[in-house]
Design an enzyme around this catalytic site. Structure first.
Site, PDB file in Angstrom:
ATOM      1  N   GLU A  76     -20.742 114.488  67.226  1.00 46.04           N
ATOM      2  CA  GLU A  76     -20.162 113.374  66.949  1.00 46.04           C
ATOM      3  C   GLU A  76     -20.233 112.121  67.259  1.00 46.04           C
ATOM      4  O   GLU A  76     -20.321 110.792  66.832  1.00 46.04           O
ATOM      5  CB  GLU A  76     -18.332 114.024  66.961  1.00 46.04           C
ATOM      6  CG  GLU A  76     -17.638 113.320  66.882  1.00 46.04           C
ATOM      7  CD  GLU A  76     -17.203 112.886  64.811  1.00 46.04           C
ATOM      8  OE1 GLU A  76     -18.218 113.990  64.264  1.00 46.04           O
ATOM      9  OE2 GLU A  76     -17.157 112.364  64.582  1.00 46.04           O
ATOM     10  N   ASP A  77     -20.653 112.076  68.891  1.00 44.42           N
ATOM     11  CA  ASP A  77     -20.598 110.602  69.516  1.00 44.42           C
ATOM     12  C   ASP A  77     -21.387 110.401  70.648  1.00 44.42           C
ATOM     13  O   ASP A  77     -21.476 109.627  70.717  1.00 44.42           O
ATOM     14  CB  ASP A  77     -19.202 111.199  71.127  1.00 44.42           C
ATOM     15  CG  ASP A  77     -18.293 111.076  70.665  1.00 44.42           C
ATOM     16  OD1 ASP A  77     -17.682 110.456  68.933  1.00 44.42           O
ATOM     17  OD2 ASP A  77     -17.345 111.639  71.028  1.00 44.42           O
TER      18      ASP A  77
END
Ligand code: MN
Length: 711
Positions: A76-77
């Site tokens: 995700e990041d």
């Protein structure tokens, strides 16, 4: 500050050395990936995944869950792609990470309270592997613990969402340790004053109570030991949120709640539970109607214990829980408790999920035996709702639909009017055909147009009875002349495949056909076509035969084409060059005036523009038996080298495919992009060809050309 070394040390109590090594490897990988990122609190980002893994290790979760915890924000990041995780840590861990990321995407904001149940169901349904939920719960717990660095508004929103969604999920899975901490943290974030007041009051009361608590504790221990039971006795305190809830819901004063003393007795066997109960009832007078046997009839989330209330010294009420160590572990860790028991031979994912499923299954059986299934139906799931999907409207409302539902089903379940006037849809903001099968978690926006109407061909793919009956109802009720003119249009487009128009046909032939089909006038047949109860192709074919005067005259120049797609008998079928559909692709036919039926893939960009001409689009499926070849174009990226073209050509031949054309597109010093047109039987065959091509060392990438410019 927690460290990976401290965690590794603690893990050695229940994991193998090489499993611990894997967990550490995941940690170092994540640390590198999150390098330079910081939490709002100012801590380096890696502190968060490490804390999540720590929480899971308290529940003695397996090494894969811990690895997933370390990596849970990586996809995700950070810039690390999913493929890289697969290579480094394998499919199972990656699936867990991916599952956690997907849960993060569910938007909870616009959610009304009454839908919380739906969210829980959806969250559970989306997580095929229950460990995804456990990692997510631990993630949320750590975020709640560090909530103070958030701005007040966000703090309240997150707390509310946690209280409505995550705490109930933890409760359903029986993980009361996490549930209780989440509830208290939420309470503190949402009502800091009230929480603080109760905390202080509890502290003060504890001082006043301690003498009595010791007395009761002593009396219980002494008596139980005299009877030869191996026991642990502990005083229990209610958590702040449950005190608050009791005060609010049961309108009790703080004093009334604190006047009740709680104890827990842990014994070594189920048998001892009942013996201990007898001893307690003998020691103190039981309060009638307060005894509950959750051992014989466990709670929906698997909780087992004996509960009783007795009257102790000075007339105080004492609530007593009696259970075994196993039941105690289950009461704290719920579904996570079954990972406590190590399985030496196999720690694999399938084994884990099998056990989880067994656990759920076991609950189900217990519940059925207890004759109290209603509570359970709404409860835990691994694969308990395989037949439902959960979808969002753009405003965040949730609709529960049967599996295989399409956008049209969705439109009708929003509202009949929406279904009746829908012309297209966006799925997760992407334009998509109405026939698209939906899957859980998608946001579906239906595009409507004034004057649009249901298309008879929708009946071929809708699955809900609501959509089906609404479409039929609408078609039956359209004005007769409307269905007549629609019938005419459909028949004309069917006739165009024989290069005919209705005007070309001798009116006598129409009447002849009406007789053949047992209707009074030919108009009645047209009406039926317009209503969707009769397929125009068959009638068109019959008319063509009559027109030609003999069967052979329209004989099949397109014999092979006709076999390829069901329901197109007698039509001129061509395959769109833009998307080159091959058997196995989802397809739509577009009835074009000069070219008969042009077949596109359902996700072809050109087709999306045409889909609002509902009367010209027909959803089709491939015939089961197809022998012909279909052309498809591949783009192949290669590192330049001698004899490459020959190598690729022989790969294609080795995969039993036909190389129709090869051309070189972009080329620079190192890399060329080749265009290969090949003939294949279908998608599976194509996959085989692509696999063969990939075996060439110089090939770096292959894609199928799906949206060539229109030609
Ligand atoms: Mn996180």
């Amino acid at each position: 500050m927690p460290t990976i070394d401290a965690l590794a040390e603690r893990l050695s109590s229940y994991l193998e050395p090489d499993q611990i090594k894997q967990v550490c490897r995941a940690y170092h990988y994540a640390e590198q990936a999150h390098e330079g990122q910081f939490r709002r609190s100012g801590d380096p980002y890696i502190i968060h995944p490490l804390a999540v893994a720590n929480i899971l290790s308290d529940m003695h979760m397996d090494s894969q869950s811990l690895m997933a915890a370390m990596l849970h924000d990586v996809i995700e990041d950070t810039i690390v792609p999913k493929d890289a995780l697969v290579q480094q840590f394998g499919d199972t861990v990656t699936e867990l990470v991916d599952g956690v990321s997907k849960l993060t995407h569910i938007k909870f904001e616009s959610q009304e309270e009454k839908q919380a149940g739906n969210f829980q169901k959806m969250a559970l349904a989306m997580a095929r592997d229950i460990r995804v939920i456990l990692v997510k719960l631990a993630d949320r717990l750590h975020n709640m613990r560090t909530l103070d660095s958030m701005p007040p508004e966000k703090k309240r929103r997150i707390a509310r969402e946690t209280l409505e969604i995550y705490a109930p999920i933890a409760n359903r899975l029986g993980i009361s340790n996490i549930r209780i901490e989440l509830e208290d943290l939420c309470f503190k974030a949402m009502h800091p004053m009230r929480s603080n007041m109760i905390r202080k009051a509890v502290k003060a009361a504890r001082g006043n109570r301690s003498e009595l608590v010791d007395k009761i504790n002593g009396a219980l221990k002494k008596r139980l030991k005299e009877e030869g039971l191996t026991i642990r006795v502990m005083g229990r305190e209610k958590h702040l949120y449950s005190i608050y809830r009791k005060m609010k819901e049961q309108k009790k004063s703080f004093k009334q709640i604190m006047d009740v003393y709680g104890f827990r007795i842990i014994v070594d066997s189920v048998d001892s539970c009942y013996r201990a109960l007898g001893i307690v009832h003998n020691l103190f007078k039981p309060v009638p109607g307060r005894f509950k046997d959750y051992i014989a009839i466990p709670k929906a989330n698997g909780y087992q214990s004996l509960h009783t209330t007795v009257v102790g010294m000075g007339g105080v009420h004492i609530e007593i829980q009696i259970r075994t160590e196993d039941m105690e572990a289950m009461a704290h860790n719920g579904i996570a408790a079954h990972w406590l028991y190590k399985d030496e031979e196999d720690e694999s994912h399938s084994r884990g999920s099998q056990r989880a499923r067994k656990w759920v299954q076991g609950l189900l059986e217990l519940q059925q035996r207890a004759g109290n299934p209603q509570e359970f139906i709404e409860s835990v799931k691994v694969d308990l709702f395989p037949d439902e999907i959960y979808l969002f409207t753009p405003k965040g409302r949730i609709l529960e639909m049967p599996k295989e539902s399409t956008a049209v089903d969705f439109a009708f379940s929003v509202h009949t009017d929406v279904g009746n006037s829908c012309v297209g849809c966006r799925i997760d903001h992407q334009l998509a055909p109405l026939s698209t099968k939906l899957s859980s978690g998608q946001t579906v926006e239906i595009i409507t147009a004034p004057g649009a109407r249901p298309n008879p061909s929708w009946l071929n793919f809708v699955v809900t009875s609501k959509a089906r009956s609404s479409i039929r109802h609408f078609l039956k009720n359209q004005k007769v002349d409307e269905s007549l003119s629609l019938g005419k249009r459909l028949l004309n487009s069917a006739l165009s495949t024989f290069r005919l128009q209705m005007d070309d046909i001798d009116p006598a032939h129409f009447e002849l056909l009406a007789k053949e089909f047992h209707v009074e006038h030919f108009e009645a047949l047209l009406e039926e076509i317009g209503l969707g109860s009769r397929v125009p192709q068959g009638i068109a074919r019959r008319l063509a035969v009559l027109n030609a005067g003999k069967e052979e005259a329209i004989s099949d120049d397109h014999a092979q084409d006709q076999l390829a797609i069901r329901g197109t008998e007698g039509m001129v079928v061509t395959y769109a060059k833009c998307c080159s559909p091959i058997p196995g692709d989802d397809i739509v036919g577009y009835a074009s005036a000069g070219r008969g039926l042009v077949i596109h893939t359902t996700n072809c960009k050109n087709m999306l523009e045409l889909l609002d001409q509902a009367d010209k689009c027909i959803h089709l499926s491939w015939d089961a038996e197809i022998s012909q070849d279909f052309s498809v174009t591949l783009r192949v990226w290669v590192e330049n080298g001698r004899g490459l073209v020959a190598q690729l050509a022989s790969s294609v031949t080795e995969a039993d495919a036909n190389l129709e054309q090869i051309s070189i597109g972009d080329k620079d010093e190192r890399v060329s992009v080749l265009s290969l047109r090949i003939g294949v039987h279908g998608r599976k065959h194509l996959a085989r060809v692509m696999r063969k091509l990939r075996l060439n060392k110089s090939v770096t990438k292959i894609t199928r050309l799906k949206n060539a410019s229109k030609n």
